[in-house]
Design an enzyme around this catalytic site. Structure first.
Site, PDB file in Angstrom:
ATOM      1  N   THR A 131       0.153  26.515 -37.280  1.00 47.21           N
ATOM      2  CA  THR A 131       1.189  26.609 -38.309  1.00 47.21           C
ATOM      3  C   THR A 131       0.574  27.322 -39.505  1.00 47.21           C
ATOM      4  O   THR A 131      -0.651  27.314 -39.658  1.00 47.21           O
ATOM      5  CB  THR A 131       1.649  25.214 -38.775  1.00 47.21           C
TER       6      THR A 131
ATOM      7  N   GLU B 120       5.898  23.751 -33.922  1.00 47.00           N
ATOM      8  CA  GLU B 120       5.718  22.509 -33.154  1.00 47.00           C
ATOM      9  C   GLU B 120       6.774  22.359 -32.059  1.00 47.00           C
ATOM     10  O   GLU B 120       6.697  21.463 -31.226  1.00 47.00           O
ATOM     11  CB  GLU B 120       5.775  21.301 -34.100  1.00 47.00           C
TER      12      GLU B 120
ATOM     13  N   LYS C 221      15.247  17.216 -56.557  1.00 45.91           N
ATOM     14  CA  LYS C 221      15.615  15.811 -56.786  1.00 45.91           C
ATOM     15  C   LYS C 221      16.075  15.646 -58.227  1.00 45.91           C
ATOM     16  O   LYS C 221      15.279  15.661 -59.142  1.00 45.91           O
ATOM     17  CB  LYS C 221      14.429  14.911 -56.470  1.00 45.91           C
TER      18      LYS C 221
ATOM     19  N   TRP D  66      20.072  14.550 -54.357  1.00 45.17           N
ATOM     20  CA  TRP D  66      19.430  15.762 -53.860  1.00 45.17           C
ATOM     21  C   TRP D  66      20.326  16.975 -54.020  1.00 45.17           C
ATOM     22  O   TRP D  66      21.526  16.917 -53.747  1.00 45.17           O
ATOM     23  CB  TRP D  66      19.094  15.603 -52.376  1.00 45.17           C
TER      24      TRP D  66
HETATM   25  P1  ADP Z   1       5.467  28.027 -40.712  1.00 46.82           P
HETATM   26  O1  ADP Z   1       5.597  26.801 -41.575  1.00 46.82           O
HETATM   27  O2  ADP Z   1       4.167  28.262 -40.088  1.00 46.82           O
HETATM   28  O3  ADP Z   1       6.189  29.236 -41.230  1.00 46.82           O
HETATM   29  P2  ADP Z   1       7.376  27.708 -38.661  1.00 46.82           P
HETATM   30  O4  ADP Z   1       7.670  29.113 -38.405  1.00 46.82           O
HETATM   31  O5  ADP Z   1       7.113  26.791 -37.575  1.00 46.82           O
HETATM   32  O6  ADP Z   1       6.152  27.617 -39.440  1.00 46.82           O
HETATM   33  O7  ADP Z   1       8.459  27.150 -39.675  1.00 46.82           O
HETATM   34  C1  ADP Z   1       9.338  26.144 -39.330  1.00 46.82           C
HETATM   35  C2  ADP Z   1      10.287  25.858 -40.448  1.00 46.82           C
HETATM   36  O8  ADP Z   1      11.040  27.011 -40.790  1.00 46.82           O
HETATM   37  C3  ADP Z   1      11.327  24.851 -40.081  1.00 46.82           C
HETATM   38  O9  ADP Z   1      10.841  23.537 -40.152  1.00 46.82           O
HETATM   39  C4  ADP Z   1      12.409  25.143 -41.109  1.00 46.82           C
HETATM   40  O10 ADP Z   1      12.122  24.548 -42.354  1.00 46.82           O
HETATM   41  C5  ADP Z   1      12.319  26.623 -41.259  1.00 46.82           C
HETATM   42  N1  ADP Z   1      13.369  27.263 -40.453  1.00 46.82           N
HETATM   43  C6  ADP Z   1      13.257  27.813 -39.241  1.00 46.82           C
HETATM   44  N2  ADP Z   1      14.434  28.336 -38.831  1.00 46.82           N
HETATM   45  C7  ADP Z   1      15.324  28.094 -39.826  1.00 46.82           C
HETATM   46  C8  ADP Z   1      16.717  28.361 -40.010  1.00 46.82           C
HETATM   47  N3  ADP Z   1      17.442  29.017 -39.130  1.00 46.82           N
HETATM   48  N4  ADP Z   1      17.290  27.921 -41.158  1.00 46.82           N
HETATM   49  C9  ADP Z   1      16.559  27.265 -42.093  1.00 46.82           C
HETATM   50  N5  ADP Z   1      15.259  26.994 -41.975  1.00 46.82           N
HETATM   51  C10 ADP Z   1      14.642  27.398 -40.857  1.00 46.82           C
END
Ligand code: ADP
Length: 554
Positions: A195, A339, A446, A451
């Site tokens: 990540t 993940e 917040k 929220w």
């Molecule tokens: P990194 O944190 O490494 O960029 P990821 O690519 O795994 O990792 O990111 C995952 C996060 O991206 C999700 O938990 C979410 O918060 C956000 N995310 C992914 N797709 C979407 C989406 N379509 N809309 C909103 N948030 C998204």
């Protein structure tokens, strides 16, 4: 009444057992789609074309080369590479031979890269020419790496200054491809993705052959990314970002043609590739698409074959969906995370939605979507109680499924809570299963015990034609804990006076959100920092505005 289920009476079925292995995907493509093309814009500057048949042969040669380099079963092989055919060969040559393909995001900070390569104990690192300088700097910091391989041919190898550097094409040329993919347990690790770790050290998700194969089948389904042998797919999302969302597996699985854009992801390069190669569908983060749409609109161009754009990684602004719709491209909004390999949900209509009004359909398609089969989601409220799927209640989003992480690589503590993975997102789920992200839990604002969704404010603001980019963050407030501050990057050449733009934005926002959600101030910036995976870097933005003081009366 006692359950009638008696585990001692279960009967084992009598069908063949074949472990779910990544090598079988390439085998299938070689056998039944052997002449389907993989087209790559190379870092060397030209376009390379070959077929799944060629790819399979060279992946086997690569496995032989790894044997020769004494890269052992289970060893990690790091890659720093764009989307291209050699990277495909690594995906299959490494994982198919029982080793672990560790794709690394070169946009991370050098310190994080050093940490990741050493933490994964990569034995070899393969890299594109573009990353030569980066690798030179990294090499002394990563003494455990036994082989550094430049993914190019002899003619393009750097002249000097990299002791012991191997040439990819030399390695391939030395082998004959007489190699059978070994058969092993389907739970064997295949690939490793870290990540981006905007807070703390990056953490590795170690996928299994089984999880990748099941994810590929699910990704290809009609209501997922809907990939078939009729398609020409251009993965814009990098192969170093959660395995390009599984496309390097789902394409050979279905026999779709692949069009690899390499390092050039600007509007003009993408548009030309789409038109020349008859691209029908693609996938990427919103920022990349904004560049393409701007280019097409500015040049008054149109798409002849491009019909579907999968958008995920962060919320797809509704304005981008509308822009694409005008160009005849359907946006498929998807949500996922490293993940989750990464696919969690895809926004698609059901048959019962067909009769609904365009506005209602739009509302469904703007959400992050329904779980793909194989993934289960739930939302949990403050006291740890599951919340109803009523489309209104929102809480922490948890996931379970065949391709959800069980444990981070090399970290003994389980990330699970009673068998569920906490995603870090806050969302609603409606009775049809459509999930909508309210916010990332660390980004939600917040205010007075309630929220405010920064995403909803951004979506509303980005619908203004003079807004190129925007981000909303919570700023400490003496009375309300936090209040929203909206940061705007005006579109180049917009020419609108800041005060006039501000007034128009408040008007748009007032029509879309509750009064107490309205940002207490709107400020202008030249740019907004982005993360290595193309998302708004809110942590950095909050740091930048750390000294911001609300005006009296705000
Ligand atoms: P990194 O944190 O490494 O960029 P990821 O690519 O795994 O990792 O990111 C995952 C996060 O991206 C999700 O938990 C979410 O918060 C956000 N995310 C992914 N797709 C979407 C989406 N379509 N809309 C909103 N948030 C998204």
């Amino acid at each position: 009444m006692a359950s009638g289920f008696d585990p001692t009476r279960l009967v084992t079925g009598s069908m063949m057992f074949k472990p779910l292995l990544i090598s079988a995907i390439m085998d299938h493509a070689e056998l039944y789609h052997g002449d389907t093309e993989i087209v790559s814009a190379r870092t060397e500057g030209d376009i390379h074309r070959y077929t799944y048949g060629d790819c399979a042969l060279r992946a086997r040669k690569l496995a032989q080369a790894l044997d020769r380099l004494l890269i052992m079963t289970g060893d990690r092989v790091g890659t720093f590479a764009w989307n291209g055919y050699r990277h495909m060969e690594l995906y299959y040559g490494v994982s198919g031979s029982g080793r672990i393909c560790h794709t690394i995001n070169p946009r991370l900070f050098p310190d994080q890269l050093r940490y990741i390569v050493n933490h994964a104990e990569d034995q070899a690192v393969f890299f594109d020419l573009t990353f030569l300088a980066l690798m030179k700097a990294l090499k002394p910091e990563c003494p455990g790496v036994r082989h550094w391989v430049c993914m190019s041919d002899r003619d393009h190898m750097p002249a000097e200054g990299f002791e012991g550097l191997l040439c990819y094409e030399d390695l391939i040329d030395a082998e004959d491809g007489a190699f059978d993919w070994p058969e092993f347990d389907e739970r064997t690790a295949s690939s490793l993705c870290y990540t981006s770790g905007t807070t703390g050290n990056p953490k590795g998700a170690l996928y299994t052959n089984r999880s990748v194969v099941l994810h590929s089948y699910a990704a290809a389904l009609p209501d997922s990314l809907g990939i078939s042998a009729m398609d020409s797919i251009m993965p814009v999302v990098p192969m170093f970002h959660v395995n390009a969302w599984g496309l390097p597996y789902a394409c050979p699985l279905t026999g779709a043609k692949m069009v690899m854009p390499g390092a050039k992801l600007d509007g003009a390069s993408l548009y030309n590739l789409i038109e020349r190669e008859g691209v029908t569908a693609s996938a990427g983060v919103p920022t990349i698409w904004a560049g393409l749409v701007q280019y097409v609109k500015a040049g008054n161009l149109s798409f002849s074959t491009f019909r579907r754009a999968v958008i995920g990684g962060s919320t797809c602004p509704p304005s981008l969906m509308e822009d694409f719709a005008k160009l005849g491209v359907e946006v498929i909004h998807a949500w996922g995370m490293t993940e989750l390999s990464p696919l969690g949900t895809v926004a698609r209509l059901k048959a019962k939605d067909v009769g609904k009004s365009p506005a209602e359909q739009k509302r469904i398609l703007e959400k992050q979507g329904r779980p793909v089969s194989g993934i289960k989601l739930k939302i949990v409220g403050g006291e740890g109680k599951s919340l109803p799927n009523d489309g209104a209640a929102f809480g922490d989003l948890y996931a379970q499924g065949h391709w959800v992480i069980d444990q981070y690589f090399g970290i003994p503590d389980s990330p699970l809570e009673q068998g569920w993975f906490k995603t870090g997102d806050i969302s609603t789920i409606d009775p049809d299963g459509n999930m909508q992200i309210v916010d990332r839990s660390k980004d939600v604002i917040k205010s007075g015990g309630e929220w405010i969704s920064s995403i909803e404010l951004e979506n509303a603001a980005s619908s203004h034609a003079d807004v190129a980019m925007c981000a909303c963050i919570g700023i400490a407030h003496p009375k309300w804990d936090e209040r929203p501050l909206l940061v705007i990057v005006p579109r180049e050449g917009s020419g609108k006076a800041p005060e006039a733009l501000k007034a128009e934005l408040y008007e748009i926002l007032s029509a879309k959100v509750a009064k107490w959600w309205l940002p207490d101030d709107i400020v202008f910036a030249e740019e907004i920092p982005m993360t290595a995976t193309g998302k708004l870097h809110k942590l950095k933005l909050r740091e930048r505005f750390g000294g911001y003081v609300w005006k009296a009366g705000a």
